[in-house]
Design a protein around this motif. Structure first.
Motif, PDB file in Angstrom:
ATOM      1  N   GLY A 144       6.060 -33.135  -9.515  1.00  0.00           N
ATOM      2  CA  GLY A 144       6.899 -34.022  -8.723  1.00  0.00           C
ATOM      3  C   GLY A 144       7.701 -33.245  -7.709  1.00  0.00           C
ATOM      4  O   GLY A 144       8.761 -32.700  -8.019  1.00  0.00           O
ATOM      5  N   ARG A 187       3.695 -27.538 -18.319  1.00  0.00           N
ATOM      6  CA  ARG A 187       4.669 -28.635 -18.379  1.00  0.00           C
ATOM      7  C   ARG A 187       5.889 -28.239 -19.207  1.00  0.00           C
ATOM      8  O   ARG A 187       7.036 -28.501 -18.805  1.00  0.00           O
ATOM      9  N   SER A 193       9.471 -33.610 -11.677  1.00  0.00           N
ATOM     10  CA  SER A 193       8.737 -34.056 -12.858  1.00  0.00           C
ATOM     11  C   SER A 193       7.436 -33.270 -12.971  1.00  0.00           C
ATOM     12  O   SER A 193       7.007 -32.613 -12.022  1.00  0.00           O
ATOM     13  N   GLU A 253       3.512 -34.099 -14.583  1.00  0.00           N
ATOM     14  CA  GLU A 253       2.656 -35.116 -15.185  1.00  0.00           C
ATOM     15  C   GLU A 253       1.277 -34.517 -15.461  1.00  0.00           C
ATOM     16  O   GLU A 253       0.712 -33.820 -14.625  1.00  0.00           O
ATOM     17  N   ALA A 268      -2.489 -35.628 -16.067  1.00  0.00           N
ATOM     18  CA  ALA A 268      -3.357 -36.792 -15.885  1.00  0.00           C
ATOM     19  C   ALA A 268      -4.779 -36.440 -16.303  1.00  0.00           C
ATOM     20  O   ALA A 268      -5.296 -35.370 -15.968  1.00  0.00           O
ATOM     21  N   HIS A 310       0.163 -32.807 -12.079  1.00  0.00           N
ATOM     22  CA  HIS A 310       0.861 -33.329 -10.901  1.00  0.00           C
ATOM     23  C   HIS A 310       2.328 -32.902 -10.980  1.00  0.00           C
ATOM     24  O   HIS A 310       3.028 -33.246 -11.937  1.00  0.00           O
ATOM     25  N   SER A 350      -0.619 -30.767  -6.642  1.00  0.00           N
ATOM     26  CA  SER A 350      -1.458 -31.062  -7.796  1.00  0.00           C
ATOM     27  C   SER A 350      -2.381 -29.884  -8.056  1.00  0.00           C
ATOM     28  O   SER A 350      -2.907 -29.271  -7.125  1.00  0.00           O
ATOM     29  N   ARG A 355      -0.324 -28.144 -20.845  1.00  0.00           N
ATOM     30  CA  ARG A 355       0.849 -28.422 -21.674  1.00  0.00           C
ATOM     31  C   ARG A 355       1.834 -27.257 -21.643  1.00  0.00           C
ATOM     32  O   ARG A 355       3.048 -27.469 -21.666  1.00  0.00           O
TER      33      ARG A 355
END
Length: 541
Positions: free
Chosen positions: A501, A521, A481, A483, A485, A499, A508, A518
């Protein structure tokens, strides 16, 4: 997977009655009958009780006057007998059953428990030999489930031959259980597996005596002082050191080292230098001893099962890490060893390594030795032309202010307090924390220049640290994953922490500009979404 007494008894119909063991590992696997560990385990437990009784016996003997020797012997004998009794009862009540679908361990003298782990949940089976077990040619067999801690199973102790057979049997049944769900590709996968099992181990990295001793010099440790402090606290419960006559101590000091005090200031300097030399010597010696005990005979091999690591002087460990279970790699170093080009390599794996989330595979090596290991694991080290991205400048500014603010607050408090009670010390009291705050802010600004990350077609990399840089590398394909934050300040300032996964570890990247976060990700999720994981080599294992 744990089960309570009634559930396990009903499921298998055997209850908790310890049936006498019989036959070898193969027989136990075929019949599913409970077996006990090696009877010599009781002897090891008794010897451990003797070891644990030595210090209480000594302190009891010294602190009880004329009959102290007899009392000390009695205390030591009582502790040994009680420990040996519990060791025997524990051995009698410990059984293990190798079934068709799982392995089950039942234990407990007063409170019984039963735990069973399906083969598909077992990440690996490792062997460990403490010093006493090596004397009797016994091993502790540990079944690593990837959950760590109390969720792992351990059998202490089996004979070395039986431990090897049990490890091989459990691995084969685990592989069979994991391959059952992919029968459509069974022929090709089975042929590949059989071919892989025929390969012999290839040495990837090893440390000789000279390398281990050099490593020990960099592992400076003052742990011995902590041990001595603990012994002093322990002894204080038997002795009242407050009753010692100070005049007697002064006479001894004057008689043994009075010439030092006669030198005046030079004597004090000499004493300080002697103490510093003693601390350096003890710290270096402690580091060497601990390193030799941990890393003796270190060898890393590539086998048909994956990476096999063996090490240890007193406690010998034998761990195998399947290649497809390596989730990421970490390169660490120290501020001194980094100047000499020494690094440590660890694999982030689903299985645990002595309570850690990573497996050390090259604790003291040059980058030229580390690079081939990383390549075999399916990763690559960062290159000179890597497209690095730094953290946000706003993150740098916020870190400088936030981490240094407490020093400035301390300076204000110290200045106000001394202005009221000791005005002549006001500037000195306030200047100390203020200078430390400025120094910390400068270090934060410098650290920002070394905090970077990069993303290529297959993996993501991050580097941090000034004097002892740390590198983390993960394959985009194995990330579970991503994330983003943000706290109140970072949301206001436009940066975030990414973060990743990573099963078995943490990864991190703080202070990433929001637009870049973004982008990272999106690219990682694109890799994950476009992959059919059921068709990957080793999928589901």
């Amino acid at each position: 997977m744990s089960a309570d007494m009634s559930a396990d008894a009903g499921a298998e119909g055997s209850g908790f009655a310890a049936r006498p063991p019989g036959g070898g590992v193969e027989d136990a696997a075929r019949t599913g009958e409970p077996k006990r560990t090696a009877p010599l385990s009781v002897v090891i437990g008794s010897l451990s009780s003797v070891q644990g009784a030595i210090l209480p016996a000594i302190f009891a003997a010294v602190s009880t006057g004329g009959a102290g020797v007899l009392i000390g012997l009695g205390v030591g004998l009582a502790i040994t007998v009680i420990g040996s009794l519990f060791s025997y009862l524990g051995w009698r009540r410990l059984t293990y059953t190798v079934g068709e679908q799982d392995i089950r361990v039942e234990s407990g003298v007063l409170s019984r428990s039963a735990r069973s782990v399906p083969y598909e949940r077992i990440q690996d089976v490792s062997l460990e030999q403490p010093l006493l077990a090596r004397i009797f040619d016994l091993v502790a067999v540990k079944f690593e489930t990837g959950a760590g801690g109390a969720d792992d199973l351990a059998l202490a102790y089996l004979s070395s031959a039986e431990g090897d057979r049990l490890r091989q049997l459990v691995r084969e049944r685990r592989d069979d259980a994991q391959e059952e769900g992919a029968r459509d590709e069974g022929a090709a996968a089975g042929a590949e597996t059989q071919a892989a099992r025929g390969e012999e181990g290839e040495a990837l990295f090893a440390m000789d005596t000279g390398r281990i001793l050099t490593f020990g010099l960099f592992e400076f440790s003052l742990a011995v002082f902590a041990v001595l402090g603990g012994l002093f606290q322990y002894a204080n419960s038997f002795f009242d050191f407050d009753d010692i006559d100070e005049r007697v101590v002064e006479q001894v000091v004057e008689r043994q080292g009075g010439w030092i005090f006669e030198l005046g200031a030079y004597g004090q300097v000499l004493t300080a230098l002697a103490g510093l030399v003693a601390v350096l010597f003890i710290g270096s010696a402690t580091g060497i001893v601990r390193t030799v005990a941990r890393e003796w005979g270190f060898v890393l091999e590539r086998t048909a099962r994956g990476f096999r690591r063996r090490r240890g002087l007193f406690t010998r460990t034998d761990v195998v890490m399947p290649v497809h279970r390596v989730q990421g790699v970490q390169l660490t170093t120290g501020w001194m060893r980094y100047r000499f080009g020494w690094h440590g390599l660890s694999f982030v794996s689903l299985a645990q390594d002595a309570g850690s989330t990573s497996h050390v595979v090259a604790p003291f090596a040059q980058l030229s030795e580390i690079e081939p290991i990383v390549e075999v694991a399916g990763f690559r080290l960062p290159g000179d032309n890597e497209n690095w991205h730094r953290a946000s400048r706003k993150y740098r500014t916020d870190a400088m202010i936030w981490d240094s603010m407490w020093f400035f607050v301390a300076a204000v408090i110290a200045g106000v307090a001394t202005a009221i009670w000791a005005p002549e010390w006001t500037w000195i009291a306030a200047a100390g924390p203020f200078v430390l705050g400025l120094l910390n802010a400068g270090l934060q600004a410098l650290a920002w220049r070394f905090k970077r990350h990069a993303l290529d077609e297959t993996q993501i990399m991050a580097v941090s640290g000034i004097l002892s840089p740390k590198k983390q590398i993960a394959t985009r394909l194995k990330l579970h994953s991503v994330e983003i934050a943000q706290g109140p300040i970072s949301r206001l300032r436009g940066y975030a922490t990414v973060h990743l996964g990573l099963a078995g570890g943490e990864f991190s990247i703080p202070g990433v500009p929001l637009e870049r976060a973004r982008e990272v990700r999106a690219k990682v999720l694109e890799t994950i979404a476009s992959t059919d994981f059921s068709r990957l080599e080793g999928a589901g294992r």
